[in-house]
Write an enzyme that holds these catalytic residues in place. Structure first.
Site, PDB file in Angstrom:
ATOM      1  N   ILE A 286       0.837  -1.199   0.000  1.00 20.16           N
ATOM      2  CA  ILE A 286       0.000   0.000   0.000  1.00 20.16           C
ATOM      3  C   ILE A 286       0.871   1.248   0.000  1.00 20.16           C
ATOM      4  O   ILE A 286       0.649   2.179  -0.787  1.00 20.16           O
ATOM      5  CB  ILE A 286      -0.930   0.009   1.226  1.00 20.16           C
ATOM      6  CG1 ILE A 286      -1.893  -1.187   1.175  1.00 20.16           C
ATOM      7  CG2 ILE A 286      -1.710   1.310   1.295  1.00 20.16           C
ATOM      8  CD1 ILE A 286      -2.830  -1.178   0.011  1.00 20.16           C
ATOM      9  N   ASP A 306      10.722   3.968   5.849  1.00 22.21           N
ATOM     10  CA  ASP A 306      10.573   2.522   6.029  1.00 22.21           C
ATOM     11  C   ASP A 306      11.825   2.007   6.727  1.00 22.21           C
ATOM     12  O   ASP A 306      12.898   2.597   6.586  1.00 22.21           O
ATOM     13  CB  ASP A 306      10.387   1.817   4.680  1.00 22.21           C
ATOM     14  CG  ASP A 306       9.629   0.500   4.815  1.00 22.21           C
ATOM     15  OD1 ASP A 306      10.089  -0.369   5.571  1.00 22.21           O
ATOM     16  OD2 ASP A 306       8.586   0.358   4.159  1.00 22.21           O
ATOM     17  N   ALA A 352       1.123   4.143   6.738  1.00 26.06           N
ATOM     18  CA  ALA A 352       0.823   2.819   6.188  1.00 26.06           C
ATOM     19  C   ALA A 352       1.708   1.737   6.779  1.00 26.06           C
ATOM     20  O   ALA A 352       1.628   0.579   6.359  1.00 26.06           O
ATOM     21  CB  ALA A 352       0.991   2.844   4.667  1.00 26.06           C
ATOM     22  N   LYS A 398     -10.268  -5.777   9.310  1.00 23.53           N
ATOM     23  CA  LYS A 398     -10.100  -6.671  10.458  1.00 23.53           C
ATOM     24  C   LYS A 398     -10.246  -5.952  11.790  1.00 23.53           C
ATOM     25  O   LYS A 398     -10.260  -6.579  12.849  1.00 23.53           O
ATOM     26  CB  LYS A 398      -8.739  -7.364  10.367  1.00 23.53           C
ATOM     27  CG  LYS A 398      -8.645  -8.307   9.168  1.00 23.53           C
ATOM     28  CD  LYS A 398      -7.263  -8.851   8.959  1.00 23.53           C
ATOM     29  CE  LYS A 398      -7.230  -9.807   7.779  1.00 23.53           C
ATOM     30  NZ  LYS A 398      -7.632  -9.183   6.506  1.00 23.53           N
ATOM     31  N   GLY A 437      -2.884  -8.736  -5.004  1.00 22.30           N
ATOM     32  CA  GLY A 437      -1.460  -8.744  -5.329  1.00 22.30           C
ATOM     33  C   GLY A 437      -0.555  -8.209  -4.255  1.00 22.30           C
ATOM     34  O   GLY A 437       0.654  -8.093  -4.467  1.00 22.30           O
ATOM     35  N   SER A 438      -1.082  -7.852  -3.084  1.00 19.62           N
ATOM     36  CA  SER A 438      -0.211  -7.338  -2.038  1.00 19.62           C
ATOM     37  C   SER A 438       0.637  -8.468  -1.468  1.00 19.62           C
ATOM     38  O   SER A 438       0.313  -9.647  -1.606  1.00 19.62           O
ATOM     39  CB  SER A 438      -1.035  -6.696  -0.916  1.00 19.62           C
ATOM     40  OG  SER A 438      -1.813  -7.672  -0.260  1.00 19.62           O
ATOM     41  N   ARG A 525      -6.925 -20.595  10.567  1.00 19.71           N
ATOM     42  CA  ARG A 525      -5.717 -20.316  11.332  1.00 19.71           C
ATOM     43  C   ARG A 525      -6.069 -19.495  12.568  1.00 19.71           C
ATOM     44  O   ARG A 525      -7.150 -18.902  12.643  1.00 19.71           O
ATOM     45  CB  ARG A 525      -4.714 -19.560  10.462  1.00 19.71           C
ATOM     46  CG  ARG A 525      -4.232 -20.363   9.270  1.00 19.71           C
ATOM     47  CD  ARG A 525      -3.407 -19.532   8.328  1.00 19.71           C
ATOM     48  NE  ARG A 525      -4.175 -18.435   7.750  1.00 19.71           N
ATOM     49  CZ  ARG A 525      -3.694 -17.570   6.858  1.00 19.71           C
ATOM     50  NH1 ARG A 525      -2.442 -17.672   6.461  1.00 19.71           N
ATOM     51  NH2 ARG A 525      -4.456 -16.607   6.381  1.00 19.71           N
TER      52      ARG A 525
END
Length: 604
Positions: A286, A306, A352, A398, A437-438, A525
């Site tokens: 993202i 990052d 993000a 979530k 596709g992430s 899971r």
């Protein structure tokens, strides 16, 4: 070696052939004019006529670039140029004749008119002969293909198929426009889409080339129909800058993509343009796309943050280095993060960075809590302290009635963003589901499993998820941020949920491996839900964009929230501490297996 074709040899070949054929056609024109009994008087002047006429003809062929045309690809447009060259050559000869008529006479003028048509026919036939030969030979070796859609790509695909550039020979075209029924494109008949089943049943078509991609749902139905008739070789067609076509396999993204209809590009541009934007998690799926988007929309400067060196290197290598600055900084290192705020003074911050993989967070609870909560608090607190105009916190579906650590930390991040004393800083959270596709998503996982021969592992036969393309999701994130006033939780409309087992079946079919790859159910899971929700209560849910909703705000006194978060950090039982802040965080097996939605629940 001397037989190997070259540019010069091709010109010399056609020059010699044109001279010989031109002499032949002129003689035939004389013969036809005199009923195959040419008087000697006229034959005596034959070369006086032939020599200038052939010189004019070959000269005009050079001028109109006839000698530079590819023999193999000679087509209608090239024949038009050949005809124009003939007109010019014979016009020049007529001018010469009327100027020096005494030198040419006696000359049968009608023979020149006959020769014009004979020359055009014979020289045109020479040039198209190779293409006709190759097409007659190649059509038997290539797959018979159906072309779907009439678009600017369609004629080019047909030409490439006929000439042998691609391994498909066009047999028919289907189009949604009923007015095109019965018409022809490059001599290939067009059928209405309603007649597609009948066409497939009564023909020996082996492949399909999609020239005009329909909407994802229609494309999905089309692929299902083609598969039902045994057609597995399906390609998407795109034209390259040199007008050549590129054939690509149908990707699952093409079938699942949900492109929002109300993207407001100008609103996004006015929000981002000439601003300094800081993006955390800039190397992630993202974050990296947001980096590309904000630069595309005219950001003055992009600060990419990052702590993963390779991820940061990848995105920094893809964007404009004159307007971007990569920074290897962890969001947990408040001092170094503050230095960035102090140095660059961002006007927009998009957060993000997070641990997002549910099973890993379940196995590393302390690290997930620290990264996801300390990170969001550091980013928000520093944004407020340094007067950032707008902060966008990337959340997740979530976070709604979470059943896992990751979702619970995201929900607490939303609560902090909503209730912190933000001053003049507008803070908004944006919640959405899975993006296609992430990294770590189910699509690349299934792809790898299919390519290795299977099995494809699905946790539960009833599990569903929402999906959206990464670029569209990121554009909607920016659009939601542009209309935010602070304190909102925006929800992106992700369309209809998709059953993961159906997704696996589609992917297996796309690879043509139904008989080779099986699906194995492995069980849910830890922390995994059967279905995800985006919105619990539909109150206050509408914005001016139908693809963006806003959730009802939740009050949580900020001082109490800070104390509870501090207790969470110190707690030896992180799950219980999470549940004290997020009471809806459920861990019972019955809850994970998916109890009925409560009244008012509205997944988008």
């Amino acid at each position: 070696m001397w037989l190997r074709p070259t540019f010069t040899k091709r010109i010399l070949f056609f020059l010699a052939a044109d001279i010989v054929i031109s002499l032949f056609t002129l003689y035939m024109a004389y013969a036809l004019r005199f009923n195959f009994s040419i008087p000697v008087l006229f034959l005596d002047h034959f070369w006086r006529v032939a020599t200038p006429l052939i010189l004019f003809k070959t000269g005009c062929f050079f001028f109109f670039k006839i000698y530079f045309k590819s023999w193999r690809y000679f087509g209608l447009q090239d024949f038009r140029q050949l005809a124009l060259a003939h007109v010019a050559a014979y016009a020049l000869f007529a001018l010469l004749f009327f100027t020096f008529s005494s030198w040419f006479n006696p000359m049968p003028r009608s023979a020149i008119i006959i020769d014009f048509f004979l020359s055009l026919i014979f020289l045109g036939a020479l040039r198209i002969s190779k293409r006709l030969f190759l097409e007659s030979q190649g059509s038997q070796k290539r797959k018979k293909a159906l072309i779907v859609g009439v678009s600017p790509r369609t004629p080019q695909i047909i030409k490439s198929g006929i000439s042998g550039d691609i391994a498909y020979f066009p047999e028919a075209i289907v189009a949604n426009d009923e007015k095109l029924e019965g018409t022809y494109v490059e001599n290939v008949r067009v059928y209405s889409s309603e007649k597609l089943p009948q066409l497939l049943e009564n023909s020996d078509i082996e492949a399909a080339l999609i020239a005009e991609p329909p909407e994802p749902r229609e494309l999905d139905r089309l692929v299902e129909m083609l598969n039902s008739f045994g057609i597995r070789d399906i390609k998407m067609v795109s034209l390259l800058s040199n007008r050549n076509e590129k054939l690509q396999d149908i990707a699952i993204e093409d079938l699942l993509a949900r492109k929002p209809k109300d993207l407001d590009i100008e609103t996004i541009r006015s929000f981002v343009e000439e601003k300094t934007v800081l993006v955390t998690g800039a190397g992630g799926s993202i974050g990296s796309e947001i980096c590309r988007q904000v630069l595309n929309f005219g950001a003055k400067e992009l600060i990419m943050v990052d702590n993963a060196e390779y991820n940061l290197y990848q995105i920094s290598d893809q964007v404009d280095s004159t307007r971007s600055v990569p920074k290897l900084v962890s969001i947990l290192d408040r001092k170094k993060l503050e230095k960035l705020f102090e140095t660059y003074r961002p006007q927009i911050v998009i957060h993000a960075a997070a641990y997002k993989h549910v099973p890993l967070c379940e196995l590393n609870v302390t690290e997930a809590v620290e990264n996801n909560l300390s990170g969001v608090m550091n980013v928000i607190d520093l944004s407020i302290a340094y007067g950032v105009r707008k902060v966008v916190n990337i959340s997740s579906d979530k976070a709604v009635r979470p059943t896992n650590v990751m979702g619970a930390t995201k929900r607490i991040g939303e609560l902090y963003a909503q209730n912190v004393d933000s001053g003049k800083t507008e803070i908004v959270s944006v919640r959405f589901g899975n993006v296609l596709g992430s990294s770590g998503s189910v699509v690349p996982k299934f792809k790898a499993q299919i390519e290795s021969g299977g099995p494809v592992t699905v946790t539960h036969p009833d599990i569903t998820r929402y999906f959206m393309l990464i670029p569209e999701a990121c554009q909607l994130v920016l659009q939601a941020a542009a209309i935010a006033r602070g304190g909102e939780i925006f929800i992106l409309d992700m369309g209809e949920p998709v059953k993961i087992v159906d997704l696996a079946k589609k992917m297996i079919r796309l690879y043509g491996k139904e008989k080779e790859v099986e699906i194995v159910f492995t069980g849910l899971r830890p922390g995994e839900k059967l279905f995800e929700e985006l919105l619990i209560d539909d109150a206050e849910c509408k914005t001016r964009y139908e693809s963006i909703y806003v959730a009802k705000s939740t009050d949580y006194p900020i001082e109490k929230l800070k104390r509870d978060i501090e207790k969470l950090f110190e707690s030896g039982n992180k799950r219980d501490a999470l549940r004290r802040i997020v009471p809806e965080y459920l861990r019972r097996e019955s809850d994970r297996l998916g109890k009925p939605r409560e009244e008012g629940a509205k997944p988008l």
